[in-house]
Enzyme design. Structure first.
Site, PDB file in Angstrom:
ATOM      1  N   HIS A  83       1.308  -1.354  -0.264  1.00 19.91           N
ATOM      2  CA  HIS A  83       0.416   0.459   0.282  1.00 19.91           C
ATOM      3  C   HIS A  83       1.021   1.442  -0.251  1.00 19.91           C
ATOM      4  O   HIS A  83       1.652   1.136   0.924  1.00 19.91           O
ATOM      5  CB  HIS A  83      -0.472  -0.093   1.858  1.00 19.91           C
ATOM      6  CG  HIS A  83      -2.341   0.741   1.073  1.00 19.91           C
ATOM      7  ND1 HIS A  83      -3.160   0.342   0.702  1.00 19.91           N
ATOM      8  CD2 HIS A  83      -2.323   1.839   1.230  1.00 19.91           C
ATOM      9  CE1 HIS A  83      -3.793   0.964   0.115  1.00 19.91           C
ATOM     10  NE2 HIS A  83      -3.673   2.479   1.030  1.00 19.91           N
ATOM     11  N   ASP A 162     -13.801   2.465   6.585  1.00 18.92           N
ATOM     12  CA  ASP A 162     -12.766   4.049   5.990  1.00 18.92           C
ATOM     13  C   ASP A 162     -13.219   3.800   4.659  1.00 18.92           C
ATOM     14  O   ASP A 162     -12.996   4.793   4.271  1.00 18.92           O
ATOM     15  CB  ASP A 162     -11.891   2.567   5.872  1.00 18.92           C
ATOM     16  CG  ASP A 162     -10.804   3.327   5.095  1.00 18.92           C
ATOM     17  OD1 ASP A 162     -10.224   4.028   5.438  1.00 18.92           O
ATOM     18  OD2 ASP A 162     -10.033   2.571   3.794  1.00 18.92           O
ATOM     19  N   ARG A 169     -13.563  11.700   3.553  1.00 16.62           N
ATOM     20  CA  ARG A 169     -12.646  13.213   3.297  1.00 16.62           C
ATOM     21  C   ARG A 169     -11.660  13.445   2.100  1.00 16.62           C
ATOM     22  O   ARG A 169     -10.979  14.718   2.001  1.00 16.62           O
ATOM     23  CB  ARG A 169     -11.031  12.590   3.979  1.00 16.62           C
ATOM     24  CG  ARG A 169     -11.528  11.853   5.476  1.00 16.62           C
ATOM     25  CD  ARG A 169     -10.376  10.638   5.652  1.00 16.62           C
ATOM     26  NE  ARG A 169      -8.922  11.065   5.760  1.00 16.62           N
ATOM     27  CZ  ARG A 169      -8.205  10.173   5.609  1.00 16.62           C
ATOM     28  NH1 ARG A 169      -8.513   8.742   5.369  1.00 16.62           N
ATOM     29  NH2 ARG A 169      -6.931  10.406   5.305  1.00 16.62           N
ATOM     30  N   SER A 184      -6.762   4.648   7.894  1.00 17.35           N
ATOM     31  CA  SER A 184      -7.765   4.255   7.214  1.00 17.35           C
ATOM     32  C   SER A 184      -6.116   3.039   6.109  1.00 17.35           C
ATOM     33  O   SER A 184      -6.991   1.926   5.531  1.00 17.35           O
ATOM     34  CB  SER A 184      -7.367   5.244   6.032  1.00 17.35           C
ATOM     35  OG  SER A 184      -7.676   5.297   4.188  1.00 17.35           O
ATOM     36  N   LYS A 188      -7.606  -1.374   6.251  1.00 13.72           N
ATOM     37  CA  LYS A 188      -7.528  -2.480   5.129  1.00 13.72           C
ATOM     38  C   LYS A 188      -6.945  -3.487   4.676  1.00 13.72           C
ATOM     39  O   LYS A 188      -7.442  -4.720   4.803  1.00 13.72           O
ATOM     40  CB  LYS A 188      -7.529  -1.675   4.017  1.00 13.72           C
ATOM     41  CG  LYS A 188      -8.407  -0.356   3.491  1.00 13.72           C
ATOM     42  CD  LYS A 188      -7.847   0.240   2.498  1.00 13.72           C
ATOM     43  CE  LYS A 188      -7.912   1.218   2.085  1.00 13.72           C
ATOM     44  NZ  LYS A 188      -7.625   2.776   2.376  1.00 13.72           N
TER      45      LYS A 188
END
Ligand code: URA
Length: 437
Positions: A83, A162, A169, A184, A188
């Site tokens: 990520h 999320d 956001r 966040s 995930k």
């Protein structure tokens, strides 16, 4: 009784929430009893006041359990996920997932859409005709079992809280907050079940963390959250002052990812994939050391194996794998305009502001201003160089993919303003800034 207005006021005044408060918040988001305007107000208070480590881990935990959580332990001892905390021109996933699979690491990749000025992998993948990013939990697991990799967008099943917060956001100016980003990302990753988590923490003005200190702090928070839950987490802090690679957009970035898998991509994108991949291979005991891991990865990129894996991934998710050889199958803007520097002599690019490039792309429709906005996948920018590149007299600095001359004229000044030039040679900045594991 807990009330949302009290949570907003408490956070606005810098008070700490209890675990029950956080649970109330996530439950309220999930059963739609907390309206977007109250959630937005709370998010803005968090941006100003922050969250304590305890609040951040409760928030992460509640969000990760707001839907289903996957158990991938029967697939392999180590299942990877990667990520990025968000940047411009970041198409790493499209290269990294097939590359890791080629090296024998199953990849269960959960990705997001664009956030703020940054791009999202799920939006980029939609430039590939037919590619289904909305896999169900069963489809996601079945595909990893079958071909060793899948890339899915957040569904209503995985960390849905999320998903809702993330979308809000994006349009309420509440992205740049270390605890909100850490929770966040990690919620995930925890929900999706991988246990080898590779984090690319972006640092620079085109990222949400603009200094090395902040980026390292974010990296440490995420590594701590993962460690507490017995995951192997590696975080690399990488430069995001200028865009990664040369392409910014959706189709433009897919093309650059395919070129990289063909061994013809830009040096920094290749370096990033090799660096993240090599660290992961050593951790997963697929290579004895980093040098050997780098050689393995380089071979997979040079001999076409990683590219074949990419085609397999696209086909498995319903996409047309012919795009890899025929870029015209993806949506492309109607025109490509050359953008020139104002100098009548050779100059070096001394600074390149990725955020401004992203804003230029957004002005052409490549990003959202409201949650429901549809994005233009065909527009974008292809840089002709990065910091340290010499631009010869009369050479363009970028190519702008726009749908009309008017559209190009509206953004050309903006995009040009991202560049600074010098008459003397300029050094290329380092991409890899730090590693936290
Ligand atoms: N990526 C995420 O998934 N969440 C953030 O908040 C930022 C980047």
């Amino acid at each position: 009784m807990i009330r949302m207005i009290d949570l907003i006021l408490a956070k606005r005044h810098g008070k700490e929430h209890s675990q029950d408060d956080i649970k109330f918040l996530i439950d309220g988001i999930m059963d739609n009893t907390i309206p977007d305007y109250q959630l937005s107000s709370w998010l803005m208070s968090v941006c100003w006041q922050g969250l304590s480590n305890k609040e951040t881990s409760w928030l992460t935990d509640s969000m990760s359990k707001s839907g289903e959580t996957l158990d991938l332990s029967e697939i392999a001892d180590l299942v990877g996920d990667k990520h990025s905390t968000g940047g411009v021109g970041d198409k790493t996933t499209l290269v990294f997932v097939p590359l890791m699979q080629a090296a024998g690491i199953p990849m269960a990749k959960l990705s997001g859409r664009g956030l703020g000025h940054t791009g999202g992998t799920i939006d980029k993948l939609e430039a590939i005709p037919g590619f289904n990013t909305q896999l169900t939990k069963e489809e996601f697991i079945a595909q990893i079992k079958k071909i060793g990799m899948a890339i899915a967008g957040q569904t209503k099943e995985l960390a849905p809280a999320d998903g809702k917060i993330y979308a809000l956001r994006d349009v309420t100016g509440t992205v740049e907050s270390i605890p909100l980003i850490a929770s966040s990302v990690m919620s995930k990753k925890l929900a999706a079940g991988a246990n080898l988590i590779i984090l690319d923490v972006k640092c620079g003005k085109a990222a949400f963390m603009d200094t090395l200190d902040k980026a390292e702090n974010l990296a440490r928070q995420m590594v701590e959250i993962g460690k507490a839950l017995k995951k192997v987490v590696i975080a690399t802090v990488t430069d995001m002052e200028q865009p990664l690679g040369l392409a910014v957009g959706h189709t433009t970035e897919c093309i650059e990812a395919f070129e990289t898998l063909k061994g013809r991509g830009p040096e920094d994108l290749r370096e990033l994939c090799m660096e993240l991949g090599a660290v992961a291979l050593v951790k997963a005991k697929k290579a004895e050391n980093k040098e050997k891991a780098m050689r393995m990865l380089s071979d997979f990129m040079n001999n076409g194996i990683a590219l074949e894996k990419c085609k397999e991934l696209i086909s498995a998710q319903g996409g047309n794998a012919k795009v890899v050889d025929d870029y015209g199958l993806m949506p492309q803007a109607k025109h490509k305009f050359a953008l020139y520097s104002p100098y009548q002599k050779a100059v070096w690019i001394s600074h390149l502001d990725g955020k401004t490039i992203a804003e230029g792309c957004k002005m052409m429709g490549a990003g959202r201003s409201k949650k429901e906005d549809k994005i233009n996948l065909g527009v974008g920018v292809i840089l002709k160089g990065k910091i340290g590149t010499k631009i010869e007299k009369g050479e363009p600095v970028a190519e702008v993919w726009a749908d009309s001359r008017e559209q190009f004229e509206r953004v050309q000044e903006k995009i040009l303003s991202a560049f600074s030039f010098e008459e003397n040679e300029v050094e290329t900045p380092n991409l890899i800034k730090a590693t936290v594991s």
